[in-house]
Scaffold this motif. Sequence first.
Motif, mmCIF file in Angstrom:
data_model
loop_
_atom_site.group_PDB
_atom_site.id
_atom_site.type_symbol
_atom_site.label_atom_id
_atom_site.label_comp_id
_atom_site.label_asym_id
_atom_site.label_seq_id
_atom_site.Cartn_x
_atom_site.Cartn_y
_atom_site.Cartn_z
ATOM 1 N N ARG A 76 6.343 3.406 0.722
ATOM 2 C CA ARG A 76 5.375 3.710 -0.338
ATOM 3 C C ARG A 76 3.947 3.523 0.160
ATOM 4 N NH1 ARG A 76 3.437 0.625 -4.847
ATOM 5 N NH2 ARG A 76 5.038 -1.004 -4.686
ATOM 6 N N VAL A 77 3.703 2.427 0.857
ATOM 7 C CA VAL A 77 2.365 2.171 1.393
ATOM 8 C C VAL A 77 1.991 3.223 2.426
ATOM 9 C CG1 VAL A 77 1.040 0.584 2.831
ATOM 10 C CG2 VAL A 77 2.337 -0.289 0.885
ATOM 11 N N ASP A 78 2.920 3.555 3.308
ATOM 12 C CA ASP A 78 2.640 4.547 4.352
ATOM 13 C C ASP A 78 2.266 5.906 3.752
ATOM 14 O OD1 ASP A 78 3.129 2.687 6.312
ATOM 15 O OD2 ASP A 78 5.060 3.521 6.939
ATOM 16 N N LYS A 79 2.880 6.237 2.631
ATOM 17 C CA LYS A 79 2.564 7.503 1.965
ATOM 18 C C LYS A 79 1.119 7.521 1.487
ATOM 19 C CE LYS A 79 4.082 10.454 -1.890
ATOM 20 N NZ LYS A 79 5.052 10.572 -3.017
ATOM 21 N N VAL A 80 0.652 6.399 0.934
ATOM 22 C CA VAL A 80 -0.736 6.312 0.480
ATOM 23 C C VAL A 80 -1.689 6.362 1.676
ATOM 24 C CG1 VAL A 80 -2.444 4.931 -0.754
ATOM 25 C CG2 VAL A 80 -0.080 5.023 -1.581
ATOM 26 N N ILE A 81 -1.351 5.642 2.729
ATOM 27 C CA ILE A 81 -2.202 5.646 3.922
ATOM 28 C C ILE A 81 -2.344 7.056 4.484
ATOM 29 C CG2 ILE A 81 -2.304 4.910 6.350
ATOM 30 C CD1 ILE A 81 -1.212 2.205 5.450
ATOM 31 N N ALA A 82 -1.250 7.797 4.507
ATOM 32 C CA ALA A 82 -1.310 9.172 5.006
ATOM 33 C C ALA A 82 -2.266 10.022 4.169
ATOM 34 C CB ALA A 82 0.090 9.789 5.009
ATOM 35 N N LYS A 83 -2.274 9.793 2.869
ATOM 36 C CA LYS A 83 -3.184 10.539 1.991
ATOM 37 C C LYS A 83 -4.634 10.148 2.242
ATOM 38 C CE LYS A 83 0.094 11.367 -1.779
ATOM 39 N NZ LYS A 83 0.381 11.204 -3.229
ATOM 40 N N VAL A 84 -4.882 8.849 2.443
ATOM 41 C CA VAL A 84 -6.241 8.406 2.737
ATOM 42 C C VAL A 84 -6.716 8.988 4.063
ATOM 43 C CG1 VAL A 84 -7.725 6.421 3.221
ATOM 44 C CG2 VAL A 84 -6.004 6.275 1.406
ATOM 45 N N HIS A 85 -5.864 8.925 5.081
ATOM 46 C CA HIS A 85 -6.235 9.471 6.387
ATOM 47 C C HIS A 85 -6.565 10.958 6.289
ATOM 48 C CE1 HIS A 85 -5.724 5.942 8.705
ATOM 49 N NE2 HIS A 85 -4.403 5.945 8.790
ATOM 50 N N ARG A 90 -1.669 -6.763 1.249
ATOM 51 C CA ARG A 90 -1.291 -7.372 2.516
ATOM 52 C C ARG A 90 -0.428 -6.428 3.360
ATOM 53 N NH1 ARG A 90 0.861 -13.105 0.400
ATOM 54 N NH2 ARG A 90 0.917 -13.684 2.617
ATOM 55 N N VAL A 91 0.486 -5.724 2.699
ATOM 56 C CA VAL A 91 1.279 -4.718 3.412
ATOM 57 C C VAL A 91 0.388 -3.568 3.863
ATOM 58 C CG1 VAL A 91 3.165 -3.051 3.210
ATOM 59 C CG2 VAL A 91 3.399 -5.319 2.179
ATOM 60 N N PHE A 92 -0.503 -3.137 2.981
ATOM 61 C CA PHE A 92 -1.373 -2.008 3.282
ATOM 62 C C PHE A 92 -2.241 -2.289 4.514
ATOM 63 C CE2 PHE A 92 -4.788 0.977 3.044
ATOM 64 C CZ PHE A 92 -4.306 2.077 2.355
ATOM 65 N N ILE A 93 -2.858 -3.465 4.550
ATOM 66 C CA ILE A 93 -3.723 -3.805 5.683
ATOM 67 C C ILE A 93 -2.910 -3.821 6.982
ATOM 68 C CG2 ILE A 93 -5.139 -5.627 6.714
ATOM 69 C CD1 ILE A 93 -5.891 -6.401 3.776
ATOM 70 N N SER A 94 -1.714 -4.379 6.937
ATOM 71 C CA SER A 94 -0.854 -4.416 8.123
ATOM 72 C C SER A 94 -0.518 -3.010 8.610
ATOM 73 C CB SER A 94 0.445 -5.170 7.816
ATOM 74 O OG SER A 94 0.184 -6.492 7.420
ATOM 75 N N ARG A 95 -0.130 -2.162 7.688
ATOM 76 C CA ARG A 95 0.275 -0.809 8.064
ATOM 77 C C ARG A 95 -0.930 0.051 8.458
ATOM 78 N NH1 ARG A 95 4.356 -0.117 10.220
ATOM 79 N NH2 ARG A 95 4.691 2.019 9.463
ATOM 80 N N TRP A 96 -2.081 -0.182 7.839
ATOM 81 C CA TRP A 96 -3.301 0.538 8.218
ATOM 82 C C TRP A 96 -3.601 0.321 9.703
ATOM 83 C CZ3 TRP A 96 -6.651 3.928 5.899
ATOM 84 C CH2 TRP A 96 -7.899 4.111 6.497
ATOM 85 N N MET A 97 -3.378 -0.910 10.155
ATOM 86 C CA MET A 97 -3.630 -1.248 11.554
ATOM 87 C C MET A 97 -2.418 -0.989 12.443
ATOM 88 S SD MET A 97 -6.103 -4.590 11.306
ATOM 89 C CE MET A 97 -4.839 -5.667 10.632
ATOM 90 N N GLU A 98 -1.401 -0.328 11.865
ATOM 91 C CA GLU A 98 -0.225 0.149 12.591
ATOM 92 C C GLU A 98 0.665 -0.981 13.100
ATOM 93 O OE1 GLU A 98 -1.817 2.870 15.486
ATOM 94 O OE2 GLU A 98 -2.464 4.297 13.954
ATOM 95 N N PHE A 99 0.715 -2.076 12.313
ATOM 96 C CA PHE A 99 1.613 -3.185 12.602
ATOM 97 C C PHE A 99 2.754 -3.183 11.583
ATOM 98 C CE2 PHE A 99 -2.371 -4.814 14.477
ATOM 99 C CZ PHE A 99 -1.911 -5.147 15.743
ATOM 100 N N THR A 100 3.750 -4.035 11.803
ATOM 101 C CA THR A 100 4.839 -4.149 10.851
ATOM 102 C C THR A 100 4.335 -4.830 9.577
ATOM 103 O OG1 THR A 100 5.541 -6.319 11.663
ATOM 104 C CG2 THR A 100 6.498 -4.380 12.755
ATOM 105 N N PRO A 101 5.000 -4.619 8.451
ATOM 106 C CA PRO A 101 4.556 -5.242 7.203
ATOM 107 C C PRO A 101 4.490 -6.761 7.280
ATOM 108 C CG PRO A 101 6.219 -3.573 6.770
ATOM 109 C CD PRO A 101 6.159 -3.746 8.255
ATOM 110 N N ALA A 102 5.342 -7.364 8.105
ATOM 111 C CA ALA A 102 5.414 -8.822 8.179
ATOM 112 C C ALA A 102 4.112 -9.464 8.629
ATOM 113 C CB ALA A 102 6.548 -9.239 9.120
ATOM 114 N N LEU A 103 3.229 -8.688 9.272
ATOM 115 C CA LEU A 103 1.931 -9.250 9.645
ATOM 116 C C LEU A 103 1.166 -9.688 8.401
ATOM 117 C CD1 LEU A 103 -0.073 -9.749 12.047
ATOM 118 C CD2 LEU A 103 -1.111 -7.551 11.441
#
Length: 241
Positions: free
Chosen positions: A154-163, A189-202
Amino acid sequence: MTEKRQLPRLFLMRHGETEWSLNGRHTGRSDIPLTQNGVEIIKKKAPHIAGPGKFLDPTQIGKVWISPRQRARKTFELLFDGHTHEFTPAEDDSSTCKGPGEPGVIHTTEEVAEWNYGDFEGLKPAEIQARKPGWAIWTDGCPGGESVEEMTARVDKVIAKVHEYHRQYFEEGHGKKDVMIFSHGHFSRVFISRWMEFTPALGTHFNVEAGGIALLCYNHRNLKEPALSGLNLFAFSPEHV
C-alpha cells in the motif's frame, strides 16, 4: 529544462495529538478526534509555517493526500486555515493540479490511512505482549488486519504516485513542485523507510511525533536518489512557538 526548476518535495505530516496517541493505544481505523491541546498546538503553529512564502506554501502544493480519519482531516484544516481556497477536492484518482495559478488537488483516501491493527486495535503495547509474547509489528504484522507485505504494498503504491507526480513537474513542467500527505505514525514510519528504498523494518528506528512533519526530497537534483531531509519538524508545544 530541469536546471531551471526547483527540486520537488514531499511533506509527510502525522496528525496532531489524540487521547490514544498520548496513552500509547494502537489507533488504526478507530476515528479518534484531536484533543483540545492538539487543536491548540496546530492553531498556534499554523501562522508561522503555513501560507504564501512560508515553509508550507499552499500556492506551491499541487497534490494532497489525506487519511479519511478525522484526526488527519482536522490537522489539514487547522494547518491551512484561511488558505483552503488554494485546494479543491479530487474528482477521481487521476485528478491533478495543472500548474501555477490552479488549486492543489485533495485526495481523501484509505491509501494513506494508518496500518490496520486488526485484533490489536485500541490496545497498548503491554496488552498486546500479554496476548502474543514477542510480537513485533515489523515482522509479524497484525492478525485480523494488515500484514507487513500488505502494508508495504500500500505504501509503495502511494510512493509510486508521488514519484510520478514529481517527475511530471521536474521533467515536463506539469503541476506544482510540492506534495503533502496527512497521515499517521506507523504509516509514516513505513513510508519513510520505503521512500529511502529500505525494508519497512527500518521504521522501528524512526520516532514520528504527533503533529510533526517529515521533509522528503532528492539528493543531487536526481529523482533516482530519494532522501530524508528532515524529521519531526515543528513538532513543538504552544509555549515553544
